[in-house]
Design an enzyme around this catalytic site. Structure first.
Site, PDB file in Angstrom:
ATOM      1  CG  HIS A  29     -43.211  38.406  25.783  1.00 48.21           C
ATOM      2  ND1 HIS A  29     -43.653  39.428  26.652  1.00 48.21           N
ATOM      3  CD2 HIS A  29     -43.249  37.413  27.274  1.00 48.21           C
ATOM      4  CE1 HIS A  29     -43.773  39.212  27.825  1.00 48.21           C
ATOM      5  NE2 HIS A  29     -43.539  37.824  27.987  1.00 48.21           N
ATOM      6  CD  GLU A  30     -42.447  33.532  26.747  1.00 49.84           C
ATOM      7  OE1 GLU A  30     -41.418  33.243  27.383  1.00 49.84           O
ATOM      8  OE2 GLU A  30     -43.590  33.728  26.674  1.00 49.84           O
ATOM      9  CG  HIS A  33     -39.295  36.175  29.811  1.00 53.12           C
ATOM     10  ND1 HIS A  33     -39.217  37.045  30.839  1.00 53.12           N
ATOM     11  CD2 HIS A  33     -40.545  35.951  29.318  1.00 53.12           C
ATOM     12  CE1 HIS A  33     -40.414  37.776  30.759  1.00 53.12           C
ATOM     13  NE2 HIS A  33     -41.295  37.039  30.145  1.00 53.12           N
TER      14      HIS A  33
END
Length: 350
Positions: A29-30, A33
């Site tokens: 997920h990170e 980003h």
């Protein structure tokens, strides 16, 4: 005391598996980003896995890469994301379309990971479970209600079925044990109303279950990809339906589960084999992706709402207002997590 130590020791493998699963999902997920922020030219101050006190850190260039104590989340700290900044490469100074991509990228990565895991699951199954009826159990109620061999179930109670499991799920949601079916029969769409299914007793309660058998289809590269995409769509809708059921009271809030419950479930499922564990991992990562896209303050979806408003209005929402709304949303989410954890502990000691 001995039983307690034995239980604690036996819990260690489960905890390790859960930490690896959570860590991988958070990292993916990170990473979404992080990579899109770097691509957009936004200054990234920190890439962190975990929350709380720092256990390990490595500074490379302008970014600190950190591992923190609590494996319950992570973050990519971008310059000017939650505070005012004069840095030319601050988050708020990037083009709004770039900020939308950066904000959505984490959830998209979770969905992509879920799809990849489900490709593996479909391959492990050895065949694709279709929604086309092969035959019926003896005295099948659904057959007496008009369902026929060769019918392909398209929808139950007006809700599309992406995979075979959707049929069982929609039947479980039916209040009276009957359902309206939409089927494909000889190239035509046929509506069957109030279809009944054979019932059985589970934990002293009468339940309805499927009383027919479906075809198994051979694997091929195209079929595997289509089935994995259908599973991903089904899981994504399941998250939305579950959230809606929780809001409307169809599911009591006492059924809400948190990190402790998820760890316990991972431990139980890991004993059933790799396929079951992969299915749970896929469900969790799709859950993370969809949940993060909900228009809730402090979640990526809440931030996307502000960015879309900015794109429409051609001017940003005041940053102080956005920060205040996200801070309030974050406190609510922490409270919800604590409540879910309390539910988990209550169920464990009950």
């Amino acid at each position: 005391m001995g039983q307690f130590l034995q239980g604690a020791i036996s819990f260690v493998p489960t905890l390790l598996i859960a930490i690896v699963v959570f860590g991988a999902l958070i990292f993916i997920h990170e990473l979404g980003h992080f990579l899109t922020a770097k691509w957009s030219g936004i200054k990234v101050n920190e890439f962190s896995i975990g929350m709380g006190p720092k256990l390990w850190g490595w500074q490379k260039g302008e970014t600190l890469y950190a591992l923190r104590l609590l494996p319950i989340g992570g973050y990519v700290s971008m310059e000017g994301e939650d505070e005012e900044s004069d840095e030319p490469r601050a988050f708020q100074r990037a083009a709004v379309w770039k900020r939308i991509i950066v904000t959505a990228a984490g959830a998209v990565m979770n969905l992509v990971l879920g799809f990849i895991v489900l490709v593996i699951v479909v391959c492990l199954q050895g065949q694709i479970v279709s929604r086309t009826i092969y035959g019926f159990q003896e005295n099948a109620a659904s057959q007496q209600c008009g369902l026929q061999q060769g019918d392909t179930i398209v929808a139950v109670n007006g809700r599309r079925c992406y995979i075979a499991n959707d049929i069982s799920y929609e039947l479980a949601r039916s209040a009276n044990g009957t359902a309206d079916l939409t089927v494909e029969r000889d190239g035509e769409t046929v509506q069957l109303e109030d279809v009944r299914f054979n019932s059985y007793t589970l934990n002293g309660q009468q339940q309805s279950g499927l009383d027919f058998i479906v075809y198994g289809l051979p694997l091929s590269p195209v079929a595997v990809l289509k089935e994995a995409a259908a599973w991903t769509m089904s899981y994504a809708r399941l998250v939305v339906l579950s959230f809606a059921d929780l809001v409307t009271g169809r599911i009591p809030v006492t059924d809400l589960s948190g990190p402790v419950g998820i760890v316990q479930t991972i431990g139980q499922v890991s004993t059933l084999g790799l396929e079951s564990l992969f299915l749970l991992v896929a469900l969790i990562t799709v859950n993370l992706g969809v949940f993060n896209l909900l228009p809730v303050p402090a979640l990526d979806g809440g931030r996307l709402v502000f960015l879309i408003l900015e794109a429409i209005r051609r001017k940003p929402v005041p940053q102080k207002f956005e920060i205040a709304v996200n801070a309030a949303g974050f406190m609510l989410l922490i409270g919800l997590m604590l409540f879910a954890t309390f539910n988990d502990i209550t169920r464990l000691i009950a």
